[in-house]
Design a protein around this motif. Structure first.
Motif, PDB file in Angstrom:
ATOM      1  N   ASP A  10       0.907  -1.207   0.137  1.00  0.00           N
ATOM      2  CA  ASP A  10      -0.060  -0.175  -0.376  1.00  0.00           C
ATOM      3  C   ASP A  10       0.915   1.402   0.183  1.00  0.00           C
ATOM      4  OD1 ASP A  10      -2.255  -1.573  -0.117  1.00  0.00           O
ATOM      5  OD2 ASP A  10      -2.748  -1.301   2.270  1.00  0.00           O
ATOM      6  N   ASP A  11       1.962   1.173   0.757  1.00  0.00           N
ATOM      7  CA  ASP A  11       2.741   2.561   0.965  1.00  0.00           C
ATOM      8  C   ASP A  11       4.179   2.587   0.325  1.00  0.00           C
ATOM      9  OD1 ASP A  11       2.627   5.157   1.956  1.00  0.00           O
ATOM     10  OD2 ASP A  11       4.187   4.447   3.564  1.00  0.00           O
ATOM     11  N   LYS A  12       4.842   1.364   0.093  1.00  0.00           N
ATOM     12  CA  LYS A  12       6.223   1.193  -0.426  1.00  0.00           C
ATOM     13  C   LYS A  12       6.231   0.740  -1.782  1.00  0.00           C
ATOM     14  CE  LYS A  12       7.682   1.142   4.110  1.00  0.00           C
ATOM     15  NZ  LYS A  12       6.474   1.255   5.119  1.00  0.00           N
ATOM     16  N   ALA A  39      18.336  11.827  -3.273  1.00  0.00           N
ATOM     17  CA  ALA A  39      16.918  11.525  -2.453  1.00  0.00           C
ATOM     18  C   ALA A  39      16.238  10.295  -2.818  1.00  0.00           C
ATOM     19  CB  ALA A  39      15.894  12.720  -2.787  1.00  0.00           C
ATOM     20  N   TRP A  40      16.519   9.625  -4.158  1.00  0.00           N
ATOM     21  CA  TRP A  40      15.644   8.474  -4.518  1.00  0.00           C
ATOM     22  C   TRP A  40      16.538   7.421  -3.757  1.00  0.00           C
ATOM     23  CZ3 TRP A  40      11.806   7.147  -7.833  1.00  0.00           C
ATOM     24  CH2 TRP A  40      11.745   5.770  -8.162  1.00  0.00           C
ATOM     25  N   ILE A  41      17.719   7.477  -3.649  1.00  0.00           N
ATOM     26  CA  ILE A  41      18.478   6.337  -3.269  1.00  0.00           C
ATOM     27  C   ILE A  41      18.341   6.261  -1.582  1.00  0.00           C
ATOM     28  CG2 ILE A  41      20.803   5.108  -2.597  1.00  0.00           C
ATOM     29  CD1 ILE A  41      19.679   4.680  -5.514  1.00  0.00           C
ATOM     30  N   VAL A  42      18.418   7.444  -0.880  1.00  0.00           N
ATOM     31  CA  VAL A  42      18.479   7.655   0.390  1.00  0.00           C
ATOM     32  C   VAL A  42      16.904   7.154   0.827  1.00  0.00           C
ATOM     33  CG1 VAL A  42      18.700   9.263   2.340  1.00  0.00           C
ATOM     34  CG2 VAL A  42      20.295   9.238   0.696  1.00  0.00           C
ATOM     35  N   GLU A  43      16.021   7.736   0.169  1.00  0.00           N
ATOM     36  CA  GLU A  43      14.636   7.391   0.400  1.00  0.00           C
ATOM     37  C   GLU A  43      14.405   5.726   0.640  1.00  0.00           C
ATOM     38  OE1 GLU A  43      10.565   5.946  -0.047  1.00  0.00           O
ATOM     39  OE2 GLU A  43      11.981   6.036  -1.598  1.00  0.00           O
ATOM     40  N   LYS A  44      15.062   4.969  -0.505  1.00  0.00           N
ATOM     41  CA  LYS A  44      15.025   3.454  -0.145  1.00  0.00           C
ATOM     42  C   LYS A  44      15.760   3.209   1.127  1.00  0.00           C
ATOM     43  CE  LYS A  44      12.983   3.723  -4.145  1.00  0.00           C
ATOM     44  NZ  LYS A  44      12.518   5.139  -4.063  1.00  0.00           N
ATOM     45  N   ARG A  62      27.413   6.216   6.409  1.00  0.00           N
ATOM     46  CA  ARG A  62      27.208   7.296   5.320  1.00  0.00           C
ATOM     47  C   ARG A  62      28.101   7.554   3.939  1.00  0.00           C
ATOM     48  NH1 ARG A  62      26.647  13.455   7.605  1.00  0.00           N
ATOM     49  NH2 ARG A  62      24.994  12.162   8.652  1.00  0.00           N
ATOM     50  N   ASP A  63      29.442   6.874   4.215  1.00  0.00           N
ATOM     51  CA  ASP A  63      30.205   7.166   3.063  1.00  0.00           C
ATOM     52  C   ASP A  63      29.666   5.858   1.975  1.00  0.00           C
ATOM     53  OD1 ASP A  63      31.842   9.074   3.598  1.00  0.00           O
ATOM     54  OD2 ASP A  63      33.311   7.799   4.591  1.00  0.00           O
ATOM     55  N   THR A  64      29.265   4.536   2.526  1.00  0.00           N
ATOM     56  CA  THR A  64      28.687   3.662   1.813  1.00  0.00           C
ATOM     57  C   THR A  64      27.515   4.165   1.158  1.00  0.00           C
ATOM     58  OG1 THR A  64      29.544   1.910   3.438  1.00  0.00           O
ATOM     59  CG2 THR A  64      27.644   1.335   1.817  1.00  0.00           C
ATOM     60  N   LEU A  65      26.457   4.775   1.772  1.00  0.00           N
ATOM     61  CA  LEU A  65      25.121   5.335   0.898  1.00  0.00           C
ATOM     62  C   LEU A  65      25.768   6.434  -0.079  1.00  0.00           C
ATOM     63  CD1 LEU A  65      23.087   6.440   4.190  1.00  0.00           C
ATOM     64  CD2 LEU A  65      22.733   4.757   2.464  1.00  0.00           C
ATOM     65  N   LEU A  66      26.689   7.284   0.132  1.00  0.00           N
ATOM     66  CA  LEU A  66      27.170   8.198  -0.885  1.00  0.00           C
ATOM     67  C   LEU A  66      27.927   7.505  -2.040  1.00  0.00           C
ATOM     68  CD1 LEU A  66      28.386  11.069   1.534  1.00  0.00           C
ATOM     69  CD2 LEU A  66      26.286  10.971  -0.100  1.00  0.00           C
ATOM     70  N   ARG A 135      17.076  -8.472  13.213  1.00  0.00           N
ATOM     71  CA  ARG A 135      17.387  -7.285  12.810  1.00  0.00           C
ATOM     72  C   ARG A 135      18.061  -7.160  11.493  1.00  0.00           C
ATOM     73  NH1 ARG A 135      21.697  -9.341  15.997  1.00  0.00           N
ATOM     74  NH2 ARG A 135      23.681  -9.033  15.275  1.00  0.00           N
ATOM     75  N   GLY A 136      17.921  -6.003  10.968  1.00  0.00           N
ATOM     76  CA  GLY A 136      18.330  -5.677   9.691  1.00  0.00           C
ATOM     77  C   GLY A 136      17.233  -5.489   8.880  1.00  0.00           C
ATOM     78  N   GLY A 137      17.592  -5.282   7.484  1.00  0.00           N
ATOM     79  CA  GLY A 137      16.697  -4.962   6.572  1.00  0.00           C
ATOM     80  C   GLY A 137      16.996  -5.188   4.915  1.00  0.00           C
ATOM     81  N   ASN A 138      16.427  -4.806   4.135  1.00  0.00           N
ATOM     82  CA  ASN A 138      16.756  -5.191   2.918  1.00  0.00           C
ATOM     83  C   ASN A 138      18.070  -5.109   2.484  1.00  0.00           C
ATOM     84  OD1 ASN A 138      15.561  -5.435  -0.222  1.00  0.00           O
ATOM     85  ND2 ASN A 138      16.842  -3.730  -0.339  1.00  0.00           N
ATOM     86  N   PHE A 139      18.956  -4.123   3.136  1.00  0.00           N
ATOM     87  CA  PHE A 139      20.257  -4.209   2.582  1.00  0.00           C
ATOM     88  C   PHE A 139      21.165  -4.803   3.684  1.00  0.00           C
ATOM     89  CE2 PHE A 139      17.855  -0.551   1.082  1.00  0.00           C
ATOM     90  CZ  PHE A 139      18.184  -0.620  -0.162  1.00  0.00           C
ATOM     91  N   LEU A 140      20.607  -6.058   3.963  1.00  0.00           N
ATOM     92  CA  LEU A 140      21.422  -6.836   5.153  1.00  0.00           C
ATOM     93  C   LEU A 140      22.832  -6.977   5.089  1.00  0.00           C
ATOM     94  CD1 LEU A 140      20.623  -8.469   7.521  1.00  0.00           C
ATOM     95  CD2 LEU A 140      20.461 -10.528   5.964  1.00  0.00           C
TER      96      LEU A 140
END
Length: 163
Positions: A10-12, A39-44, A62-66, A135-140
């Motif tokens: 419904d929302d994601k 914004a697109w990637i960080v939102e995910k 943060r360096d991995t995100l960037l 614990r963890g998520g999609n980016f395990l």
């Protein structure tokens, strides 16, 4: 589990609707703006990492995100990566009934966010290992690499014993 799946549906699922219908449009828009790509990637990462973390950078460095965002930006691959969704949505064979696979398969599920359902995975694959992490998520692999490495090693060790 039903509530998690329903919330995801419904929302994601907006990313899926856009990429499976207009991959080039979203790709050009993301490539046109480094802020848009960020914004697109960080939102995910915000939506799909362990909800115990308030911010994406609390789950993944943060360096991995960037770095992740930079790879898309510098290579201009937002559109080509979105095509996976488009091609899957427009391939009748992707949804046609087929015999279950025979390759031994392991599934790692991060319970706080994962929408994997065992009976569907087992219907299509030869699931010999199913691990549920608290614990963890999609980016395990980025969030809890130690847990995932231990599970992968145990999976392959089990295959070696059974061979």
């Amino acid at each position: 589990m039903v509530a998690v799946v329903q919330d995801f549906r419904d929302d994601k699922m907006g990313f899926n609707a856009i990429q499976s219908t207009r991959p080039e449009t979203v790709g050009h828009a993301l490539h046109d703006s480094p802020v848009g790509q960020l914004a697109w990637i960080v939102e995910k990462f915000k939506e799909w990492t362990d909800p115990a973390n308030e911010l994406p950078e609390d789950a993944v460095d943060r360096d991995t995100l960037l770095t992740n965002v930079s790879v898309y930006w510098f290579t201009g691959t937002a559109a080509s990566s979105a095509h996976l969704y488009y091609e899957t949505a427009h391939d009748p064979a992707a949804w046609a009934p087929k015999d279950p696979g025979t390759v031994p398969t392991a599934v790692a599920v991060a319970l706080p966010t994962d929408v994997a359902i065992r009976r569907y995975a087992a219907r299509d694959h030869h699931v010999v290992r199913w691990t549920e992490f608290e614990r963890g998520g999609n980016f395990l692999a980025l969030e809890e690499p130690g847990l995932l490495i231990e599970d992968v090693r145990a999976f392959f060790a089990g295959l070696a014993r059974d061979a």
